[in-house]
Design an enzyme around this catalytic site. Structure first.
Site, PDB file in Angstrom:
ATOM      1  N   TYR A 179      37.381  38.030  41.195  1.00  0.00           N
ATOM      2  CA  TYR A 179      38.559  38.654  41.800  1.00  0.00           C
ATOM      3  C   TYR A 179      39.240  37.700  42.777  1.00  0.00           C
ATOM      4  CZ  TYR A 179      41.383  42.185  44.208  1.00  0.00           C
ATOM      5  OH  TYR A 179      42.427  42.905  44.741  1.00  0.00           O
ATOM      6  N   LYS A 199      43.081  36.102  42.527  1.00  0.00           N
ATOM      7  CA  LYS A 199      44.087  36.351  43.554  1.00  0.00           C
ATOM      8  C   LYS A 199      44.465  35.073  44.292  1.00  0.00           C
ATOM      9  CE  LYS A 199      44.518  40.705  42.669  1.00  0.00           C
ATOM     10  NZ  LYS A 199      45.764  41.243  42.081  1.00  0.00           N
ATOM     11  N   SER A 259      50.149  54.036  38.440  1.00  0.00           N
ATOM     12  CA  SER A 259      49.160  54.460  39.426  1.00  0.00           C
ATOM     13  C   SER A 259      49.108  53.484  40.591  1.00  0.00           C
ATOM     14  CB  SER A 259      47.765  54.575  38.785  1.00  0.00           C
ATOM     15  OG  SER A 259      47.348  53.319  38.289  1.00  0.00           O
ATOM     16  N   LEU A 265      49.368  51.108  43.699  1.00  0.00           N
ATOM     17  CA  LEU A 265      50.471  50.383  44.326  1.00  0.00           C
ATOM     18  C   LEU A 265      51.712  50.383  43.439  1.00  0.00           C
ATOM     19  CD1 LEU A 265      48.547  47.262  45.722  1.00  0.00           C
ATOM     20  CD2 LEU A 265      49.102  49.395  46.916  1.00  0.00           C
ATOM     21  N   ASP A 319      50.076  45.414  27.271  1.00  0.00           N
ATOM     22  CA  ASP A 319      48.944  44.587  27.686  1.00  0.00           C
ATOM     23  C   ASP A 319      49.549  43.314  28.273  1.00  0.00           C
ATOM     24  OD1 ASP A 319      46.820  42.820  27.946  1.00  0.00           O
ATOM     25  OD2 ASP A 319      45.887  43.358  26.038  1.00  0.00           O
ATOM     26  N   VAL A 320      49.425  43.129  29.573  1.00  0.00           N
ATOM     27  CA  VAL A 320      50.115  42.014  30.233  1.00  0.00           C
ATOM     28  C   VAL A 320      49.618  40.657  29.760  1.00  0.00           C
ATOM     29  CG1 VAL A 320      50.720  43.344  32.291  1.00  0.00           C
ATOM     30  CG2 VAL A 320      48.533  42.102  32.232  1.00  0.00           C
ATOM     31  N   SER A 354      45.849  39.352  47.122  1.00  0.00           N
ATOM     32  CA  SER A 354      44.912  40.137  47.927  1.00  0.00           C
ATOM     33  C   SER A 354      44.418  39.252  49.055  1.00  0.00           C
ATOM     34  CB  SER A 354      43.724  40.597  47.070  1.00  0.00           C
ATOM     35  OG  SER A 354      42.675  41.094  47.880  1.00  0.00           O
TER      36      SER A 354
END
Length: 258
Positions: A164, A168, A15, A17, A60-61, A151
């Site tokens: 977040y 990033k 999904s 990007l 699962d990363v 980001s």
């Protein structure tokens, strides 16, 4: 790096990007291995992109065994891995203190760091170990490329984005030392720092919210397109002199406090 007949891993590849990147990679002639948690959507993406050249694995990363099993499945089906694009991530929003003065739950912060930052590092290190054992793919001795997703929040985190922005910012900080670590092996590392992108999650928001998000974009005055992110991934693969760099993809946006 010429992508035709090479193999790429895309985390979060079903999904947003990641999906746009998977499409672009297939159009460039690459085999694509999708790492994602959504099994139903994964089956759909394999059907759309072609089962001969696409693989889906539930991953699962954050989990070493999960990632390693998926890497092994990828090499078993396609052989050597030449590119990994880390798009898996979450974007929760929560102020450090709520209106009653209660602190944000530590577990929420840890989960964001674990998925976005630790997950990207985990996949990168394990794929790099596989790449290091492979023969170079060109006369310059190149063995592979890692592209991480940061980001603009990693530079200008907004109110409510402590977790977040920290995750990033960590990815931005990883870029150069990781590139330096892997340079002797012919493995490049770059990062893309998108601004406000028109992913399905964001496009589902009310139009007035979308307008507010894009108000500070300089030009073009709109949300970014996932396809534009994918184009930059393709350019990073094709341009072998691009290494150790974080590139903002944001239309000149500088994020305000809120």
């Amino acid at each position: 790096m010429t992508l035709k007949n090479l193999t790429a891993i895309v985390t979060g590849g079903c999904s947003g990007l990641g999906h746009a990147t998977a499409i672009a990679l297939r159009e460039a002639g690459a085999n694509v291995s999708l790492f994602d948690l959504n099994e139903e959507l994964g089956a759909t993406r394999v059907e759309e992109l072609g089962s001969d050249n696409t693989l889906f694995t539930k991953v699962d990363v954050r989990d070493e065994a999960s990632v390693q099993d998926a890497i092994d499945a990828t090499t078993h089906k396609f052989g050597a891995i030449s590119l990994v694009v880390n798009c898996a991530g979450i974007a929760p929003a929560k102020r450090l203190l709520d209106k009653e003065g209660n602190p944000a739950p530590l577990g929420d912060f840890q989960k964001t760091i674990d998925i976005n930052l630790v997950g990207s590092f985990n996949v990168s290190r394990l794929v790099a170990a596989a790449m290091a054992k492979q023969a170079p793919i060109n006369d310059e001795g190149e063995r592979g490329l890692i592209v991480n997703t940061a980001s603009v929040a990693g530079y200008e985190g907004q109110i409510g984005q402590t977790a977040y922005a920290a995750s990033k910012g960590g990815i931005i900080g990883l870029t150069l030392p990781m590139a330096r670590d892997l340079a002797p092996l012919g493995i490049r590392v770059n990062t893309i720092a998108p601004g406000v992108m028109g992913t399905p999650m964001l496009l589902a928001m009310p139009e007035k919210v979308q307008d507010a998000l894009s108000a500070n974009v300089q030009f073009p005055k709109r949300l970014g397109l996932p396809e534009e992110f994918a184009k930059l991934v393709i350019h990073m693969a094709n341009n072998s002199y691009l290494n150790g760099e974080t590139i903002r993809l944001d239309g000149g946006l500088r994020m305000p406090p809120k």
